[in-house]
Design an enzyme around this catalytic site. Structure first.
Site, PDB file in Angstrom:
ATOM      1  N   GLU A   1      11.718   3.210  23.668  1.00  0.00           N
ATOM      2  CA  GLU A   1      10.567   3.682  24.443  1.00  0.00           C
ATOM      3  C   GLU A   1       9.670   2.519  24.861  1.00  0.00           C
ATOM      4  O   GLU A   1       9.278   1.694  24.043  1.00  0.00           O
ATOM      5  CB  GLU A   1       9.796   4.677  23.558  1.00  0.00           C
ATOM      6  CG  GLU A   1       8.672   5.419  24.246  1.00  0.00           C
ATOM      7  CD  GLU A   1       8.081   6.500  23.317  1.00  0.00           C
ATOM      8  OE1 GLU A   1       8.820   7.084  22.486  1.00  0.00           O
ATOM      9  OE2 GLU A   1       6.862   6.738  23.419  1.00  0.00           O
TER      10      GLU A   1
ATOM     11  N   ASP B   1       9.771   2.668  19.535  1.00  0.00           N
ATOM     12  CA  ASP B   1       8.730   2.635  20.572  1.00  0.00           C
ATOM     13  C   ASP B   1       7.992   1.306  20.477  1.00  0.00           C
ATOM     14  O   ASP B   1       7.417   0.986  19.435  1.00  0.00           O
ATOM     15  CB  ASP B   1       7.753   3.804  20.353  1.00  0.00           C
ATOM     16  CG  ASP B   1       6.703   3.913  21.446  1.00  0.00           C
ATOM     17  OD1 ASP B   1       6.741   3.113  22.410  1.00  0.00           O
ATOM     18  OD2 ASP B   1       5.835   4.811  21.344  1.00  0.00           O
TER      19      ASP B   1
ATOM     20  N   SER C   1       6.597   9.952  14.123  1.00  0.00           N
ATOM     21  CA  SER C   1       6.425   8.591  14.607  1.00  0.00           C
ATOM     22  C   SER C   1       5.854   7.764  13.454  1.00  0.00           C
ATOM     23  O   SER C   1       4.788   8.081  12.925  1.00  0.00           O
ATOM     24  CB  SER C   1       5.471   8.619  15.799  1.00  0.00           C
ATOM     25  OG  SER C   1       5.194   7.316  16.230  1.00  0.00           O
TER      26      SER C   1
ATOM     27  N   LYS D   1       7.837   2.421  15.175  1.00  0.00           N
ATOM     28  CA  LYS D   1       7.088   1.537  16.065  1.00  0.00           C
ATOM     29  C   LYS D   1       7.634   0.125  15.869  1.00  0.00           C
ATOM     30  O   LYS D   1       7.835  -0.306  14.718  1.00  0.00           O
ATOM     31  CB  LYS D   1       5.601   1.580  15.707  1.00  0.00           C
ATOM     32  CG  LYS D   1       4.944   2.914  16.043  1.00  0.00           C
ATOM     33  CD  LYS D   1       4.862   3.102  17.541  1.00  0.00           C
ATOM     34  CE  LYS D   1       4.127   4.385  17.896  1.00  0.00           C
ATOM     35  NZ  LYS D   1       4.037   4.576  19.354  1.00  0.00           N
TER      36      LYS D   1
ATOM     37  N   LYS E   1       3.107  13.025  28.050  1.00  0.00           N
ATOM     38  CA  LYS E   1       1.824  13.242  27.367  1.00  0.00           C
ATOM     39  C   LYS E   1       0.899  13.908  28.380  1.00  0.00           C
ATOM     40  O   LYS E   1       0.499  13.287  29.376  1.00  0.00           O
ATOM     41  CB  LYS E   1       1.220  11.920  26.906  1.00  0.00           C
ATOM     42  CG  LYS E   1       2.001  11.226  25.798  1.00  0.00           C
ATOM     43  CD  LYS E   1       1.083  10.349  24.973  1.00  0.00           C
ATOM     44  CE  LYS E   1       1.824   9.640  23.874  1.00  0.00           C
ATOM     45  NZ  LYS E   1       2.071   8.214  24.194  1.00  0.00           N
TER      46      LYS E   1
HETATM   47  O1  SMG Z   1       0.902  11.976  17.511  1.00  0.00           O
HETATM   48  O2  SMG Z   1       2.491  11.694  16.084  1.00  0.00           O
HETATM   49  C1  SMG Z   1       1.741  11.277  16.951  1.00  0.00           C
HETATM   50  C2  SMG Z   1       1.857   9.830  17.365  1.00  0.00           C
HETATM   51  C3  SMG Z   1       2.992   9.616  18.298  1.00  0.00           C
HETATM   52  O3  SMG Z   1       3.722   7.378  18.454  1.00  0.00           O
HETATM   53  C4  SMG Z   1       3.000   8.230  18.894  1.00  0.00           C
HETATM   54  N1  SMG Z   1       2.190   7.998  19.913  1.00  0.00           N
HETATM   55  O4  SMG Z   1       3.059   5.599  22.386  1.00  0.00           O
HETATM   56  O5  SMG Z   1       4.073   7.351  21.780  1.00  0.00           O
HETATM   57  C5  SMG Z   1       3.145   6.573  21.651  1.00  0.00           C
HETATM   58  C6  SMG Z   1       2.100   6.730  20.560  1.00  0.00           C
HETATM   59  C7  SMG Z   1       0.741   6.565  21.066  1.00  0.00           C
HETATM   60  C8  SMG Z   1      -0.296   6.672  20.007  1.00  0.00           C
HETATM   61  S1  SMG Z   1      -0.909   5.171  19.484  1.00  0.00           S
HETATM   62  C9  SMG Z   1      -2.400   5.079  20.310  1.00  0.00           C
HETATM   63 MG    MG Z   2       5.056   5.822  23.197  1.00  0.00          MG
END
Ligand code: SMG
Ligand code: MG
Length: 375
Positions: free
Chosen positions: A223, A198, A144, A172, A272
């Site tokens: 996402e 995302d 990510s 992102k 999650k």
């Molecule tokens: O753990 O590699 C990782 C991050 C993955 O993008 C990621 N998480 O919304 O999916 C999501 C985000 C939330 C983390 S930002 C607070």
């Molecule tokens: Mg997400």
């Protein structure tokens, strides 16, 4: 032995991130993490149960945050667990029933239940992967990619991750940072690159015409574009968008998942475990999605090795067919508080040992610890 002999430790630590992680919700340059240790009478350092809490220091992503989780654990959940442990019968099913009876607090509940589960599995020598029922031996993973300062920086980061061997890239996005970075990444790395985005709830349904333009980029999925409670908005978008919609923040329970699927609000799901209240509930959501032909992937919260090991065990279940947000240690930290996880041919291998299989490095942990509280 009396339940008074159970040791429960809350430990807060701070680990610098190898690079800042910016999303539409804010930026993190270090990971502040709350850990919970559950050590039953007679347990050793190797059989203590450890869990990582998904809470952040501020309530920017989840409504719960470190301070509220501390309070919930100290005031309510740990005293309740001690009382249950002092009673007759197996601890876990009775603890789960009591937790299910209380409203809210999924992050706090997940931390407690996961630490107890880890301790119980370590005591009987069973890996979490076996307990959850997964049988895959290696997990394809993605990375990510946070919002950088410039397109050049983004291309540099993505190029490095592809050299590392990651199988898919998640960018992102937010209003003003979507079409341009996607076009640049497609131009630089080609149409075959598995790519997804995302938004972390940053758009509104008035943006639907704009979001339909993202179909041009051949994405694996989009996402969580809209606020978590806007299932109807996601359903409206999904009806017109060719790109599959994936819900993350909206997926808070089995019931919420069933509603999202039934409304046509989601084509795939980011699971999650902390957000839904723990690993057994995460498995139930996996099963529900599997029954409806909805593929899932395991999400991440920049976990240390403790959370990462548990997430890998979960991702061994068969419907985790999309590469997860479970990257190698080096993507997050120079030094982690457990053994490091290495990428092998775009995959991570869940540790073999009992419980989560995470082996806490107490020297590193002590170095990064900022507070210890015995409950
Ligand atoms: O753990 O590699 C990782 C991050 C993955 O993008 C990621 N998480 O919304 O999916 C999501 C985000 C939330 C983390 S930002 C607070
Ligand atoms: Mg997400």
């Amino acid at each position: 032995m009396s339940s008074g002999d159970i040791e429960v430790e809350l430990r807060e630590a701070e680990l610098p991130l190898v690079r800042p992680f910016r999303t539409s919700r804010g930026v993190e340059t270090s990971k502040r993490v709350l850990l919970l240790r559950w050590s039953p009478p007679g347990s050793t350092a190797a059989t203590a149960g450890w869990a990582e809490c998904g809470a952040d220091p501020e309530p920017t992503y989840y409504p719960e945050y470190i301070a509220t989780v501390r309070l919930a654990l100290a005031d309510v959940l740990v005293p309740m667990a001690r009382e249950i442990a002092a009673g007759d019968g197996p601890l876990l099913p009775r603890l789960r029933a009591a937790l299910a009876d209380l409203p809210g607090m999924p992050l706090a509940k997940s931390a407690l239940e996961s630490a107890v589960l880890d301790a119980e599995l370590r005591a009987c020598g069973m890996p979490l992967r076996t307990y959850l029922g997964g049988d895959r031996e290696r997990i394809p993973v993605g990375v990510s990619v946070g919002i950088p300062d410039s397109i050049d920086e983004l291309l540099d980061w993505v190029s490095g991750y592809l050299d590392d061997g990651y199988r898919r890239i998640k960018l992102k996005v937010r209003p003003g940072w979507d079409v341009e970075p996607l076009r640049a990444v497609r131009e630089a790395f080609g149409d075959a690159l598995p790519l997804q985005v995302d938004a972390n709830q940053a758009y509104r349904t008035s943006d639907i015409p704009h979001l339909l333009g993202l179909d041009a980029f051949g994405l694996l999925l989009l996402e969580q574009p809209f606020p978590a409670d806007d299932l109807l908005g996601h359903a409206r978008l999904a009806a017109d968008l060719a790109t599959p919609v994936c819900l993350d923040e909206s997926i808070t329970s089995v019931g919420a998942t069933a509603a999202a699927i039934s409304l046509g609000a989601t084509d795939s799901v980011n699971i999650k475990p902390a957000r839904v209240g723990g690993y057994p509930i995460a498995r139930s959501i996996h099963d529900l999605c599997a029954a409806h032909g909805v593929p899932v992937f395991c999400g991440g919260m920049l976990e240390t090795g403790i959370g990462r090991a548990m997430n890998l065990a979960l991702a061994c279940l068969p419907n985790f067919t999309l590469p997860g947000d479970i990257s190698a240690t080096s993507r997050y930290y120079e030094r982690d508080i457990t053994q490091h996880f290495e990428l092998v041919d775009g995959h991570l291998v869940p540790p073999e040992g009992p419980g989560s299989g995470a082996i806490v490095d107490h020297d590193v942990l002590d170095d990064v610890t900022t507070a210890v509280t015995m409950l």
